[in-house]
Design a protein around this motif. Structure first.
Motif, PDB file in Angstrom:
ATOM      1  N   PHE A 108       9.283 -18.436 -16.607  1.00  0.00           N
ATOM      2  CA  PHE A 108       8.096 -19.005 -15.966  1.00  0.00           C
ATOM      3  C   PHE A 108       7.091 -19.350 -17.059  1.00  0.00           C
ATOM      4  O   PHE A 108       6.897 -18.575 -18.002  1.00  0.00           O
ATOM      5  CB  PHE A 108       7.463 -17.999 -14.993  1.00  0.00           C
ATOM      6  N   TYR A 109       6.444 -20.498 -16.914  1.00  0.00           N
ATOM      7  CA  TYR A 109       5.470 -20.965 -17.899  1.00  0.00           C
ATOM      8  C   TYR A 109       4.279 -20.020 -17.933  1.00  0.00           C
ATOM      9  O   TYR A 109       3.733 -19.648 -16.901  1.00  0.00           O
ATOM     10  CB  TYR A 109       5.037 -22.386 -17.545  1.00  0.00           C
ATOM     11  N   ASN A 110       3.873 -19.618 -19.123  1.00  0.00           N
ATOM     12  CA  ASN A 110       2.796 -18.652 -19.311  1.00  0.00           C
ATOM     13  C   ASN A 110       1.438 -19.349 -19.257  1.00  0.00           C
ATOM     14  O   ASN A 110       0.952 -19.859 -20.265  1.00  0.00           O
ATOM     15  CB  ASN A 110       2.981 -17.926 -20.647  1.00  0.00           C
ATOM     16  N   LEU A 111       0.816 -19.340 -18.094  1.00  0.00           N
ATOM     17  CA  LEU A 111      -0.488 -19.974 -17.926  1.00  0.00           C
ATOM     18  C   LEU A 111      -1.641 -19.082 -18.394  1.00  0.00           C
ATOM     19  O   LEU A 111      -2.787 -19.534 -18.418  1.00  0.00           O
ATOM     20  CB  LEU A 111      -0.689 -20.372 -16.470  1.00  0.00           C
ATOM     21  N   ARG A 112      -1.353 -17.837 -18.787  1.00  0.00           N
ATOM     22  CA  ARG A 112      -2.400 -16.967 -19.343  1.00  0.00           C
ATOM     23  C   ARG A 112      -2.848 -17.471 -20.711  1.00  0.00           C
ATOM     24  O   ARG A 112      -3.948 -17.179 -21.153  1.00  0.00           O
ATOM     25  CB  ARG A 112      -1.902 -15.522 -19.475  1.00  0.00           C
TER      26      ARG A 112
END
Length: 135
Positions: A108-112
């Motif tokens: 999952f793409y790390n949007l943090r």
């Protein structure tokens, strides 16, 4: 050996599949994961974020050493690391009828990470990266 669920350039026929998985006969079947698929600005690979869409992908079983190399390619440096481009999250994997068939790691793409969040592009409405690329 490690089982993985992939939805982008690691799918059969895509360039990272050819580079990492093809020589190892890794494909085990199709499946779906819940999320939302996006383009990334200036990139030629997709991002998966949280969501309720059924995203088409594939189950692969790969040698540990190959998966370790893929983790590096995906810029996954360990669970919860802020510098990750992708986080590896154990997720429910579904069949075409919506039944859970497995629980596997998914990138999952790390949007943090603010740098990553700034690259998030359009939603891929067809929920299938390979079909999107072929359009």
């Amino acid at each position: 050996m490690k089982k993985m669920f992939v939805y982008g350039t690691l799918r059969v026929g895509m360039y990272n599949y050819d580079k990492y998985y093809k020589a190892h006969d890794t494909f085990r079947g199709n499946g779906y994961v819940k999320g939302q698929l996006h383009t990334l600005k200036g990139k030629v690979y997709p991002a998966l974020t949280e969501g309720d869409e059924m995203i088409l992908g594939e189950i692969h079983e790969v040698p540990d050493s190959v998966q370790d190399a893929v983790d590096l390619m995906e810029n996954f440096f360990g669970d919860g690391k802020p510098e990750n481009e992708y986080d590896k999250i154990i997720s429910d994997i579904y069949d075409s009828k919506g039944n859970i068939v497995d629980h596997l790691p998914v990138y999952f793409y790390n949007l943090r990470n603010p740098k990553n969040a700034a690259l998030l592009g359009d939603v891929i409405a067809c929920n299938d990266y390979v079909a999107y690329i072929k359009q």
